[in-house]
Design a protein around this motif. Structure first.
Motif, mmCIF file in Angstrom:
data_model
loop_
_atom_site.group_PDB
_atom_site.id
_atom_site.type_symbol
_atom_site.label_atom_id
_atom_site.label_comp_id
_atom_site.label_asym_id
_atom_site.label_seq_id
_atom_site.Cartn_x
_atom_site.Cartn_y
_atom_site.Cartn_z
ATOM 1 N N VAL A 142 8.613 6.232 -8.779
ATOM 2 C CA VAL A 142 9.049 6.965 -7.588
ATOM 3 C C VAL A 142 10.219 7.848 -7.998
ATOM 4 O O VAL A 142 11.261 7.354 -8.430
ATOM 5 C CB VAL A 142 9.445 5.993 -6.454
ATOM 6 C CG1 VAL A 142 9.956 6.774 -5.254
ATOM 7 C CG2 VAL A 142 8.264 5.106 -6.074
ATOM 8 N N THR B 254 14.192 0.358 0.181
ATOM 9 C CA THR B 254 14.292 0.556 -1.261
ATOM 10 C C THR B 254 15.571 1.327 -1.593
ATOM 11 O O THR B 254 16.107 2.049 -0.754
ATOM 12 C CB THR B 254 13.060 1.323 -1.781
ATOM 13 O OG1 THR B 254 12.884 2.506 -1.001
ATOM 14 C CG2 THR B 254 11.809 0.462 -1.705
ATOM 15 N N TYR C 82 7.484 -2.806 -4.726
ATOM 16 C CA TYR C 82 8.476 -1.930 -5.350
ATOM 17 C C TYR C 82 9.317 -2.730 -6.329
ATOM 18 O O TYR C 82 9.718 -3.866 -6.034
ATOM 19 C CB TYR C 82 9.364 -1.288 -4.281
ATOM 20 C CG TYR C 82 8.569 -0.465 -3.297
ATOM 21 C CD1 TYR C 82 8.146 0.824 -3.627
ATOM 22 C CD2 TYR C 82 8.212 -0.967 -2.060
ATOM 23 C CE1 TYR C 82 7.404 1.578 -2.739
ATOM 24 C CE2 TYR C 82 7.463 -0.221 -1.170
ATOM 25 C CZ TYR C 82 7.064 1.055 -1.517
ATOM 26 O OH TYR C 82 6.308 1.794 -0.636
ATOM 27 N N TYR D 14 12.631 4.279 -9.114
ATOM 28 C CA TYR D 14 12.169 2.893 -9.173
ATOM 29 C C TYR D 14 10.648 2.980 -9.268
ATOM 30 O O TYR D 14 10.096 4.073 -9.390
ATOM 31 C CB TYR D 14 12.644 2.068 -7.970
ATOM 32 C CG TYR D 14 12.335 2.652 -6.617
ATOM 33 C CD1 TYR D 14 11.126 2.410 -5.973
ATOM 34 C CD2 TYR D 14 13.275 3.461 -5.966
ATOM 35 C CE1 TYR D 14 10.860 2.958 -4.722
ATOM 36 C CE2 TYR D 14 13.012 4.000 -4.723
ATOM 37 C CZ TYR D 14 11.804 3.743 -4.105
ATOM 38 O OH TYR D 14 11.534 4.279 -2.871
ATOM 39 N N TYR D 15 9.978 1.862 -9.263
ATOM 40 C CA TYR D 15 8.530 1.850 -9.485
ATOM 41 C C TYR D 15 7.788 1.251 -8.302
ATOM 42 O O TYR D 15 8.322 0.400 -7.592
ATOM 43 C CB TYR D 15 8.194 1.058 -10.757
ATOM 44 C CG TYR D 15 8.645 1.787 -11.986
ATOM 45 C CD1 TYR D 15 7.777 2.604 -12.694
ATOM 46 C CD2 TYR D 15 9.964 1.700 -12.425
ATOM 47 C CE1 TYR D 15 8.196 3.306 -13.808
ATOM 48 C CE2 TYR D 15 10.394 2.396 -13.538
ATOM 49 C CZ TYR D 15 9.511 3.199 -14.223
ATOM 50 O OH TYR D 15 9.928 3.899 -15.315
ATOM 51 N N ALA D 16 6.558 1.712 -8.117
ATOM 52 C CA ALA D 16 5.667 1.186 -7.086
ATOM 53 C C ALA D 16 4.387 0.705 -7.756
ATOM 54 O O ALA D 16 3.812 1.417 -8.592
ATOM 55 C CB ALA D 16 5.343 2.265 -6.059
#
Length: 106
Positions: free
Chosen positions: A98, A5, A60, A10-12
């Motif tokens: 995240v 990543t 992710y 960022y997003y999970a």
């Protein structure tokens, strides 16, 4: 494998599941969803494991907009409904931003 990543944020999307007995096309559908997700704009990677009946998949994404676009992808939506009807006893989906990430690799 551990997903590679970028630097946060960022997003999970964390998907926890308990399956019904038998495959009934699950493995094929899961493979297809992974193939589609990898082509989806904003997809960064995925990690998945299953043990003692509990499955965990963490995908992710660059942004919440990318997650929403994946959720609305037509084939993904159809397979998600099939999962509710046929493949899952229970599941939970959680979305997290995240903020920090670190690791180690030999």
């Amino acid at each position: 494998m551990i997903a590679a990543t970028p630097e946060p944020p960022y997003y999970a999307v964390i998907f926890s599941s308990r399956r019904t007995p038998g495959d009934r096309g699950y493995a094929e559908a899961a493979g297809r969803m992974l193939e589609l997700a990898r082509r989806q704009p904003g997809f960064l990677g995925v990690e998945s494991a299953r043990e003692d009946g509990l499955g965990l998949t963490v995908s992710y994404w660059e942004s919440e907009a990318a997650i929403l676009a994946w959720r609305q992808q037509a084939e993904h939506a159809a397979v998600r409904e099939q999962g509710r009807a046929q493949w899952y006893e229970a599941f939970a989906t959680r979305v997290a931003r995240v903020e920090r990430a670190y690791g180690f690799e030999r």
